[in-house]
Design a protein around this motif. Structure first.
Motif, PDB file in Angstrom:
ATOM      1  N   CYS A   1       7.215  -4.937  -1.209  1.00 32.71           N
ATOM      2  CA  CYS A   1       7.474  -4.163   0.002  1.00 32.71           C
ATOM      3  C   CYS A   1       6.217  -4.054   0.867  1.00 32.71           C
ATOM      4  CB  CYS A   1       7.952  -2.760  -0.360  1.00 32.71           C
ATOM      5  SG  CYS A   1       9.424  -2.770  -1.414  1.00 32.71           S
ATOM      6  N   VAL A   2       6.374  -4.347   2.141  1.00 25.19           N
ATOM      7  CA  VAL A   2       5.239  -4.274   3.072  1.00 25.19           C
ATOM      8  C   VAL A   2       5.609  -3.381   4.238  1.00 25.19           C
ATOM      9  CG1 VAL A   2       4.404  -6.565   2.437  1.00 25.19           C
ATOM     10  CG2 VAL A   2       5.969  -6.333   4.370  1.00 25.19           C
ATOM     11  N   ASP A   3       4.620  -2.717   4.813  1.00 29.78           N
ATOM     12  CA  ASP A   3       4.878  -1.906   6.000  1.00 29.78           C
ATOM     13  C   ASP A   3       5.151  -2.835   7.183  1.00 29.78           C
ATOM     14  OD1 ASP A   3       2.071  -2.438   5.359  1.00 29.78           O
ATOM     15  OD2 ASP A   3       1.615  -1.557   7.307  1.00 29.78           O
ATOM     16  N   GLY A   4       6.015  -2.376   8.100  1.00 29.64           N
ATOM     17  CA  GLY A   4       6.391  -3.218   9.219  1.00 29.64           C
ATOM     18  C   GLY A   4       7.402  -4.270   8.800  1.00 29.64           C
ATOM     19  N   ALA A   5       7.226  -5.471   9.340  1.00 24.12           N
ATOM     20  CA  ALA A   5       8.141  -6.568   9.065  1.00 24.12           C
ATOM     21  C   ALA A   5       7.491  -7.605   8.166  1.00 24.12           C
ATOM     22  CB  ALA A   5       8.591  -7.221  10.374  1.00 24.12           C
ATOM     23  N   VAL A   6       8.290  -8.321   7.408  1.00 23.49           N
ATOM     24  CA  VAL A   6       7.782  -9.381   6.534  1.00 23.49           C
ATOM     25  C   VAL A   6       7.073 -10.460   7.356  1.00 23.49           C
ATOM     26  CG1 VAL A   6       8.466 -11.252   4.975  1.00 23.49           C
ATOM     27  CG2 VAL A   6       9.531  -8.985   4.757  1.00 23.49           C
ATOM     28  N   CYS A   7       7.643 -10.778   8.522  1.00 24.07           N
ATOM     29  CA  CYS A   7       7.080 -11.843   9.356  1.00 24.07           C
ATOM     30  C   CYS A   7       5.689 -11.514   9.878  1.00 24.07           C
ATOM     31  CB  CYS A   7       8.010 -12.160  10.525  1.00 24.07           C
ATOM     32  SG  CYS A   7       8.240 -10.797  11.685  1.00 24.07           S
ATOM     33  N   GLU A   8       5.294 -10.223   9.828  1.00 26.83           N
ATOM     34  CA  GLU A   8       3.978  -9.818  10.316  1.00 26.83           C
ATOM     35  C   GLU A   8       2.923  -9.798   9.207  1.00 26.83           C
ATOM     36  OE1 GLU A   8       5.168  -6.765  13.949  1.00 26.83           O
ATOM     37  OE2 GLU A   8       5.005  -5.985  11.914  1.00 26.83           O
ATOM     38  N   ASP A   9       3.333 -10.023   7.977  1.00 23.76           N
ATOM     39  CA  ASP A   9       2.435  -9.867   6.834  1.00 23.76           C
ATOM     40  C   ASP A   9       1.902 -11.224   6.362  1.00 23.76           C
ATOM     41  OD1 ASP A   9       1.686  -7.634   4.654  1.00 23.76           O
ATOM     42  OD2 ASP A   9       2.013  -9.571   3.665  1.00 23.76           O
ATOM     43  N   GLU A  10       0.574 -11.387   6.364  1.00 20.38           N
ATOM     44  CA  GLU A  10      -0.042 -12.660   6.004  1.00 20.38           C
ATOM     45  C   GLU A  10       0.158 -12.990   4.527  1.00 20.38           C
ATOM     46  OE1 GLU A  10      -1.411 -14.886   8.043  1.00 20.38           O
ATOM     47  OE2 GLU A  10      -0.818 -13.567   9.691  1.00 20.38           O
TER      48      GLU A  10
ATOM     49  N   GLU B   1       4.895   0.515  -7.787  1.00 14.06           N
ATOM     50  CA  GLU B   1       3.436   0.502  -7.927  1.00 14.06           C
ATOM     51  C   GLU B   1       2.833  -0.076  -6.642  1.00 14.06           C
ATOM     52  OE1 GLU B   1       1.913  -3.247 -10.179  1.00 14.06           O
ATOM     53  OE2 GLU B   1       3.688  -2.544 -11.294  1.00 14.06           O
ATOM     54  N   THR B   2       1.587   0.291  -6.365  1.00 13.16           N
ATOM     55  CA  THR B   2       0.925  -0.206  -5.149  1.00 13.16           C
ATOM     56  C   THR B   2      -0.244  -1.113  -5.511  1.00 13.16           C
ATOM     57  OG1 THR B   2      -0.741   1.542  -4.910  1.00 13.16           O
ATOM     58  CG2 THR B   2       1.476   2.002  -4.069  1.00 13.16           C
TER      59      THR B   2
ATOM     60  N   THR C   1       0.843  -1.193   0.000  1.00 17.46           N
ATOM     61  CA  THR C   1       0.000   0.000   0.000  1.00 17.46           C
ATOM     62  C   THR C   1       0.883   1.249   0.000  1.00 17.46           C
ATOM     63  OG1 THR C   1      -1.679   1.251   1.257  1.00 17.46           O
ATOM     64  CG2 THR C   1      -0.133  -0.084   2.528  1.00 17.46           C
ATOM     65  N   GLY C   2       0.315   2.311  -0.548  1.00 19.67           N
ATOM     66  CA  GLY C   2       1.038   3.585  -0.533  1.00 19.67           C
ATOM     67  C   GLY C   2       0.528   4.507   0.552  1.00 19.67           C
ATOM     68  N   ASN C   3      -0.348   3.994   1.415  1.00 18.24           N
ATOM     69  CA  ASN C   3      -1.007   4.843   2.413  1.00 18.24           C
ATOM     70  C   ASN C   3      -0.404   4.722   3.807  1.00 18.24           C
ATOM     71  OD1 ASN C   3      -2.930   5.789   0.504  1.00 18.24           O
ATOM     72  ND2 ASN C   3      -4.085   3.883   0.763  1.00 18.24           N
ATOM     73  N   THR C   4       0.894   4.471   3.876  1.00 14.26           N
ATOM     74  CA  THR C   4       1.552   4.381   5.176  1.00 14.26           C
ATOM     75  C   THR C   4       2.762   5.292   5.207  1.00 14.26           C
ATOM     76  OG1 THR C   4       2.986   2.550   4.492  1.00 14.26           O
ATOM     77  CG2 THR C   4       0.842   1.956   5.432  1.00 14.26           C
ATOM     78  N   GLU C   5       3.193   5.627   6.418  1.00 15.29           N
ATOM     79  CA  GLU C   5       4.364   6.482   6.583  1.00 15.29           C
ATOM     80  C   GLU C   5       5.606   5.805   6.012  1.00 15.29           C
ATOM     81  OE1 GLU C   5       6.639   9.766   7.765  1.00 15.29           O
ATOM     82  OE2 GLU C   5       4.443   9.529   7.688  1.00 15.29           O
TER      83      GLU C   5
END
Length: 471
Positions: free
Chosen positions: A83-92, A48-49, A33-37
């Protein structure tokens, strides 16, 4: 082609040097997503998002599947950095990609949970991290960090779970971005402007002042009481010395159930649990087994015996389910004969209960009367033999024949569909209630029970019987 999963962290600037290097070499960069800090770390990269999938997906599970599919499809023609916000391990979605795509590399980033723990200054170094969307998986723990609290509905679910684990009055930290406020757990769904950055951190208080406890705490308390500086009584107990307490507490629980006393049921259930924990702690001290072993044994046993739920057996009603249970229990206990199933009935059961249970197990081998009526004929036969023994004045024979009468009576009642233990308890209570009323009536007439003859007592008994029945 290769997929590189990159954790962007939670803020601009969290991107690692290794991640920057991977992005510079990437043929294609996709952001969840592009909607995070943290997305601001991709400034200068052509990314791209997948924000459109958030609107087209029915629920959270579908969203993750769609995100994973989009990334995997893109990797068919070029190497991809996802690319994901936070950590990869937290992303389903990343977990799905790792499962389905072999050529995958992970470049980890600052996790949402770690960021929240830092911002809230969580004291405990041992905390459990979980997404709010997976809050029901959270188990008892010393401290917890819950992230992804992005709406009021999810906040409500988090509040309910944390209330159960820690207590609604327990203090916690509510994190939004870089801000943190101290609130009570019951206030989690009363905040405003929930977004992707919202998280909650909480840790249990001092053991003696916690709002909520679990089974592990019961064992911890018993160990404290049995420690060298603990309770003198608790320290000297053995499995043998407290074995009768299990029976006593079980009866008190059954009594509370029969009274319909919910508060009593809650208390007595805890007392039964205490006895189980006490026995397991003693065995742990002896190096035999511990509470975790006992619980593991229990769960495995339940799964095995419910093969009509977790296996290939079938059961369409409670009778068939019980049949599957009994079959599996026989296999589990390595019982190859019907005699072994009879011998397995505990000898310290109440005699009436044990008689009925043994009769039921013998019935499965075909050893039974065809009906309650045919069993009644045997009862009359045993009554005649008891009467003859009484007439002969043979005390040993009287005892033996009395046992046969009682055993036969259980047979009749069982085949008639009665639970003999409950039936006898009911009869004893009925007699006690009538006796109490009978004495009250006699006393009200200014008389003493011991002064009345049998005929006079019968008259009062009939009055008492009618009075109790009308009540």
């Amino acid at each position: 082609m290769k997929i590189t999963l990159i954790g962007l962290g939670t803020r601009k600037g969290d991107l690692t040097k290794r991640a920057e290097s991977a992005l510079m070499r990437a043929s294609k960069i996709i952001a969840r997503t592009g909607n995070t800090e943290s997305f601001k770390s991709l400034e200068g990269f052509k990314a791209e998002t997948l924000d459109g999938l958030f609107l087209s997906s029915r629920n959270f599970d579908t969203l993750n599947k769609n995100l994973a599919s989009a990334v995997i499809d893109a990797s068919k023609t070029s190497d991809v950095c996802y690319c994901v916000d936070g950590a990869v391990c937290e992303d389903e979605a990343c977990k799905i990609i790792l499962e389905k795509h072999a050529d995958t590399e992970i470049i980890e980033g600052v996790s949402k949970s770690a960021a929240a723990a830092g911002i809230s200054r969580l004291k405990s170094l041992q905390y459990t991290a979980v997404s709010a969307y997976d809050i029901n998986s959270l188990k008892s723990c010393r401290a917890a960090t819950v992230y992804d609290i992005d709406c009021e509905f999810i906040a409500g679910a988090v509040k309910q779970k944390l209330t159960k684990l820690f207590g609604e009055e327990t203090g916690c930290s509510f994190v939004r971005g870089e801000d943190c406020v101290k609130i009570k757990i019951y206030e989690i769904d009363r905040m405003k402007n929930y977004d992707y950055s919202c998280a909650v951190t909480v840790e249990e208080g001092d053991f003696l002042t916690k709002d909520r406890y679990d089974y592990d705490d019961v064992e911890t308390l018993i160990k404290l009481l049995r420690a060298p500086n603990g309770c003198p009584w608790d320290r000297v107990q053995t499995n043998e010395s407290i074995k009768s307490n299990v029976i006593e507490e079980a009866y008190e629980l059954a009594d509370a159930i029969e009274r319909g006393d919910d508060d009593g049921i809650e208390e007595e259930t805890g007392d039964v649990l205490l006895q189980a924990a006490f026995h397991s702690v003693i065995k742990e001290e002896q190096g035999v087994f511990d509470g975790s072993d006992a619980v593991t044994h229990l769960v495995k046993k339940l799964i095995f015996r419910h093969s009509h739920i977790f296996g290939k057996d079938k059961a369409t009603d409670s009778a068939e389910a019980l049949g599957v249970w009994d079959k599996n229990k026989t296999v589990e206990k390595h019982q190859s004969t019907f005699s072994e199933t009879l011998e397995a009935v505990p000898a310290n059961f109440p005699a009436c209960m044990r008689a009925q249970k043994i009769q039921k197990r013998a019935s499965k081998a075909g050893m039974d009367f065809s009906s309650a009526e045919s069993a009644s004929a045997k009862l009359y036969e045993e009554l005649k033999e008891l009467s003859d023994a009484i007439s002969a004045g043979d005390k040993d024979s009287v005892s033996a024949e009395a046992g046969d009468v009682l055993f036969s009576a259980v047979n009749v009642c069982r085949l008639a569909g009665a639970d003999c233990e409950d039936a006898l308890k009911g009869a004893v209570k009925k007699f006690s209630d009538r006796f109490k009323e009978c004495e009250r009536l006699i006393t009200a007439d200014g008389k003493e029970m011991t002064d009345l003859n049998e005929s006079e007592l019968d008259e009062y008994w009939i009055k008492a019987k009618n009075a109790v029945k009308s009540n």
